[in-house]
Design a protein around this motif. Structure first.
Motif, PDB file in Angstrom:
ATOM      1  N   LEU A 165       0.843  -1.205   0.000  1.00  0.00           N
ATOM      2  CA  LEU A 165       0.000   0.000   0.000  1.00  0.00           C
ATOM      3  C   LEU A 165       0.877   1.253   0.000  1.00  0.00           C
ATOM      4  O   LEU A 165       0.696   2.177  -0.803  1.00  0.00           O
ATOM      5  CB  LEU A 165      -0.904  -0.018   1.246  1.00  0.00           C
ATOM      6  CG  LEU A 165      -1.916   1.115   1.376  1.00  0.00           C
ATOM      7  CD1 LEU A 165      -2.988   0.986   0.316  1.00  0.00           C
ATOM      8  CD2 LEU A 165      -2.558   1.104   2.770  1.00  0.00           C
ATOM      9  N   ALA A 166       1.883   1.242   0.897  1.00  0.00           N
ATOM     10  CA  ALA A 166       2.789   2.396   0.999  1.00  0.00           C
ATOM     11  C   ALA A 166       3.562   2.584  -0.311  1.00  0.00           C
ATOM     12  O   ALA A 166       3.639   3.697  -0.838  1.00  0.00           O
ATOM     13  CB  ALA A 166       3.755   2.191   2.168  1.00  0.00           C
ATOM     14  N   ALA A 167       4.095   1.491  -0.851  1.00  0.00           N
ATOM     15  CA  ALA A 167       4.879   1.594  -2.093  1.00  0.00           C
ATOM     16  C   ALA A 167       4.010   2.114  -3.237  1.00  0.00           C
ATOM     17  O   ALA A 167       4.433   2.989  -4.000  1.00  0.00           O
ATOM     18  CB  ALA A 167       5.487   0.235  -2.448  1.00  0.00           C
ATOM     19  N   ASN A 168       2.780   1.609  -3.319  1.00  0.00           N
ATOM     20  CA  ASN A 168       1.882   2.072  -4.386  1.00  0.00           C
ATOM     21  C   ASN A 168       1.617   3.566  -4.281  1.00  0.00           C
ATOM     22  O   ASN A 168       1.662   4.288  -5.276  1.00  0.00           O
ATOM     23  CB  ASN A 168       0.543   1.335  -4.317  1.00  0.00           C
ATOM     24  CG  ASN A 168       0.638  -0.039  -4.961  1.00  0.00           C
ATOM     25  OD1 ASN A 168       1.563  -0.292  -5.730  1.00  0.00           O
ATOM     26  ND2 ASN A 168      -0.287  -0.915  -4.622  1.00  0.00           N
ATOM     27  N   LYS A 169       1.335   4.016  -3.064  1.00  0.00           N
ATOM     28  CA  LYS A 169       1.034   5.438  -2.880  1.00  0.00           C
ATOM     29  C   LYS A 169       2.232   6.308  -3.260  1.00  0.00           C
ATOM     30  O   LYS A 169       2.085   7.322  -3.929  1.00  0.00           O
ATOM     31  CB  LYS A 169       0.649   5.713  -1.416  1.00  0.00           C
ATOM     32  CG  LYS A 169      -0.797   5.427  -1.112  1.00  0.00           C
ATOM     33  CD  LYS A 169      -1.171   6.140   0.186  1.00  0.00           C
ATOM     34  CE  LYS A 169      -2.563   5.767   0.658  1.00  0.00           C
ATOM     35  NZ  LYS A 169      -2.838   6.307   2.010  1.00  0.00           N
ATOM     36  N   ILE A 170       3.417   5.883  -2.820  1.00  0.00           N
ATOM     37  CA  ILE A 170       4.620   6.684  -3.102  1.00  0.00           C
ATOM     38  C   ILE A 170       4.894   6.717  -4.612  1.00  0.00           C
ATOM     39  O   ILE A 170       5.187   7.772  -5.176  1.00  0.00           O
ATOM     40  CB  ILE A 170       5.851   6.101  -2.350  1.00  0.00           C
ATOM     41  CG1 ILE A 170       5.683   6.289  -0.838  1.00  0.00           C
ATOM     42  CG2 ILE A 170       7.149   6.745  -2.832  1.00  0.00           C
ATOM     43  CD1 ILE A 170       5.609   7.716  -0.352  1.00  0.00           C
ATOM     44  N   PHE A 171       4.780   5.566  -5.270  1.00  0.00           N
ATOM     45  CA  PHE A 171       5.059   5.535  -6.709  1.00  0.00           C
ATOM     46  C   PHE A 171       4.068   6.404  -7.481  1.00  0.00           C
ATOM     47  O   PHE A 171       4.439   7.079  -8.434  1.00  0.00           O
ATOM     48  CB  PHE A 171       5.083   4.089  -7.231  1.00  0.00           C
ATOM     49  CG  PHE A 171       6.455   3.481  -7.126  1.00  0.00           C
ATOM     50  CD1 PHE A 171       6.973   3.115  -5.903  1.00  0.00           C
ATOM     51  CD2 PHE A 171       7.247   3.323  -8.262  1.00  0.00           C
ATOM     52  CE1 PHE A 171       8.247   2.591  -5.791  1.00  0.00           C
ATOM     53  CE2 PHE A 171       8.530   2.787  -8.158  1.00  0.00           C
ATOM     54  CZ  PHE A 171       9.034   2.416  -6.924  1.00  0.00           C
ATOM     55  N   THR A 172       2.804   6.388  -7.053  1.00  0.00           N
ATOM     56  CA  THR A 172       1.811   7.249  -7.712  1.00  0.00           C
ATOM     57  C   THR A 172       2.159   8.720  -7.505  1.00  0.00           C
ATOM     58  O   THR A 172       2.099   9.525  -8.432  1.00  0.00           O
ATOM     59  CB  THR A 172       0.401   6.963  -7.126  1.00  0.00           C
ATOM     60  OG1 THR A 172       0.160   5.557  -7.210  1.00  0.00           O
ATOM     61  CG2 THR A 172      -0.674   7.715  -7.880  1.00  0.00           C
ATOM     62  N   GLU A 173       2.564   9.047  -6.275  1.00  0.00           N
ATOM     63  CA  GLU A 173       2.889  10.440  -5.993  1.00  0.00           C
ATOM     64  C   GLU A 173       4.112  10.897  -6.803  1.00  0.00           C
ATOM     65  O   GLU A 173       4.099  11.966  -7.413  1.00  0.00           O
ATOM     66  CB  GLU A 173       3.153  10.620  -4.498  1.00  0.00           C
ATOM     67  CG  GLU A 173       3.338  12.074  -4.113  1.00  0.00           C
ATOM     68  CD  GLU A 173       3.585  12.262  -2.615  1.00  0.00           C
ATOM     69  OE1 GLU A 173       2.836  11.660  -1.821  1.00  0.00           O
ATOM     70  OE2 GLU A 173       4.525  12.995  -2.262  1.00  0.00           O
ATOM     71  N   VAL A 174       5.152  10.048  -6.834  1.00  0.00           N
ATOM     72  CA  VAL A 174       6.376  10.419  -7.558  1.00  0.00           C
ATOM     73  C   VAL A 174       6.092  10.568  -9.054  1.00  0.00           C
ATOM     74  O   VAL A 174       6.583  11.488  -9.709  1.00  0.00           O
ATOM     75  CB  VAL A 174       7.498   9.391  -7.291  1.00  0.00           C
ATOM     76  CG1 VAL A 174       8.685   9.616  -8.221  1.00  0.00           C
ATOM     77  CG2 VAL A 174       7.946   9.468  -5.841  1.00  0.00           C
ATOM     78  N   ARG A 175       5.262   9.659  -9.572  1.00  0.00           N
ATOM     79  CA  ARG A 175       4.875   9.746 -10.985  1.00  0.00           C
ATOM     80  C   ARG A 175       4.271  11.126 -11.289  1.00  0.00           C
ATOM     81  O   ARG A 175       4.633  11.772 -12.271  1.00  0.00           O
ATOM     82  CB  ARG A 175       3.862   8.628 -11.280  1.00  0.00           C
ATOM     83  CG  ARG A 175       3.371   8.511 -12.695  1.00  0.00           C
ATOM     84  CD  ARG A 175       2.725   7.157 -12.920  1.00  0.00           C
ATOM     85  NE  ARG A 175       3.744   6.114 -13.007  1.00  0.00           N
ATOM     86  CZ  ARG A 175       4.403   5.806 -14.125  1.00  0.00           C
ATOM     87  NH1 ARG A 175       4.136   6.427 -15.233  1.00  0.00           N
ATOM     88  NH2 ARG A 175       5.319   4.878 -14.131  1.00  0.00           N
ATOM     89  N   SER A 176       3.378  11.573 -10.421  1.00  0.00           N
ATOM     90  CA  SER A 176       2.740  12.857 -10.708  1.00  0.00           C
ATOM     91  C   SER A 176       3.706  14.021 -10.488  1.00  0.00           C
ATOM     92  O   SER A 176       3.630  15.033 -11.175  1.00  0.00           O
ATOM     93  CB  SER A 176       1.440  13.012  -9.911  1.00  0.00           C
ATOM     94  OG  SER A 176       1.716  13.441  -8.608  1.00  0.00           O
ATOM     95  N   ILE A 177       4.654  13.881  -9.557  1.00  0.00           N
ATOM     96  CA  ILE A 177       5.646  14.958  -9.346  1.00  0.00           C
ATOM     97  C   ILE A 177       6.526  15.110 -10.592  1.00  0.00           C
ATOM     98  O   ILE A 177       6.794  16.224 -11.045  1.00  0.00           O
ATOM     99  CB  ILE A 177       6.537  14.672  -8.105  1.00  0.00           C
ATOM    100  CG1 ILE A 177       5.703  14.761  -6.826  1.00  0.00           C
ATOM    101  CG2 ILE A 177       7.703  15.658  -8.042  1.00  0.00           C
ATOM    102  CD1 ILE A 177       6.431  14.311  -5.575  1.00  0.00           C
TER     103      ILE A 177
END
Ligand SMILES: [Zn+2]
Length: 301
Positions: free
Chosen positions: A198-210
């Motif tokens: 869950l944590a990894a998914n959230k971080i990867f989504t956030e970094v993608r948008s950054i």
């Protein structure tokens, strides 16, 4: 985010030789970085043996990507700057602020110029140009469509549409490379734990948008600071997970992380380990980063 280079420095007072990281480029939109320049502390050495302290005459580039200006400190003619400028002309266009950055040899004049450029720069920079080939292709296509649709209004609408599309293509090479690098890093962060993924998914989504949202920063890191796209992605992962850990939102109570919080810590640790493997940071730097995060975790929640 700035670029540093390693060098061996010889102390002018006691001749002791020691390694030091020197700034080759510096983001002066960051107030701390700007203060380094104005307080004469940029590329300043302190001899570990005799404590002699002095600013070193080392050429570097100051940039403010958000407000669209850049300037070189060039205390002595540096052929590498000629090469970098040629590179910027090619990749960012001859009219880009990167290509037009003034080169100033006098330290006091350099600081004055920095303040002067900052005072007169627009609040928001004009976008950096696309490669001329892509621009020509898109422009040619727009002209073609305009001729076909002689009704003016329709032509305008199409022009607007392709203008937007052109905007999307801008700086896409660096963004695409960084997104690809992010995707190929994902398996390294795979885990069986439900909170961990869950944590990894959230971080990867956030970094993608950054990477997409902060296009100018992505372009700058890859094309100007010459970072490896994978290092940029890892750095953003470490920043995002570090922020999550320091905000207190993933604590069950002060100093104690929730399940998801522990997932963020794993993501953070992994990103730092990978940055050590790639040589982007040293083991000492990684250790310091991890200790800092542990401190932050203790202090919030
Ligand atoms: Zn010394």
């Amino acid at each position: 985010m700035s670029k540093k280079l390693g060098a061996n420095i010889t102390c002018p007072q006691c001749a002791h030789v020691f390694p030091m990281q020197l700034y080759r480029s510096l983001w002066v939109e960051n107030p701390e970085n700007k203060a380094l320049v104005l307080n004469n502390e940029i590329n300043a050495m302190t001899c570990p043996k005799c404590k002699f302290h002095q600013r070193l005459e080392f050429p570097f580039l100051c940039t403010n990507v958000k407000r669209g200006f850049a300037l070189w400190y060039e205390p002595y003619p540096d052929p590498q700057i000629d090469k970098d400028v040629a590179d910027y002309r090619k990749h960012m266009g001859p009219d880009s602020f990167y290509a037009k950055a003034p080169r100033i040899s006098d330290w006091e004049a350099f600081k004055r110029k920095l303040l002067e450029m900052e005072a007169s720069a627009p609040q928001q920079a004009a976008p950096v140009n696309v490669s001329p080939e892509m621009q020509k292709k898109m422009a040619g296509f727009v002209t073609y469509l305009e001729q076909r649709n002689k009704q003016k209004k329709q032509g305008e609408a199409i022009k607007k549409f392709f203008g937007k599309l052109l905007g999307k293509f801008q700086k896409s090479r660096e963004v695409t490379e960084s997104l690809d690098a992010l995707t190929s890093l994902r398996p390294k962060f795979e885990s069986d734990g439900i909170y961990d993924s869950l944590a990894a998914n959230k971080i990867f989504t956030e970094v993608r948008s950054i990477i997409v949202r902060e296009k100018e920063n992505t372009v700058h890191s890859i094309s100007v600071d010459k970072w490896n796209p994978s290092d940029l992605a890892l750095l953003l992962i470490s920043k995002s997970s570090g922020n999550a850990l320091s905000c207190g939102q993933y604590h069950i109570y002060r100093g104690t992380l929730s399940g998801e919080g522990q997932g963020y810590r794993k993501v953070f640790r992994k990103s730092i380990e990978e940055l050590v493997k790639s040589g982007f940071i040293t083991e000492e730097e990684a250790k310091a980063d991890f200790e800092q995060i542990q401190e932050n975790i203790k202090g919030v929640g």
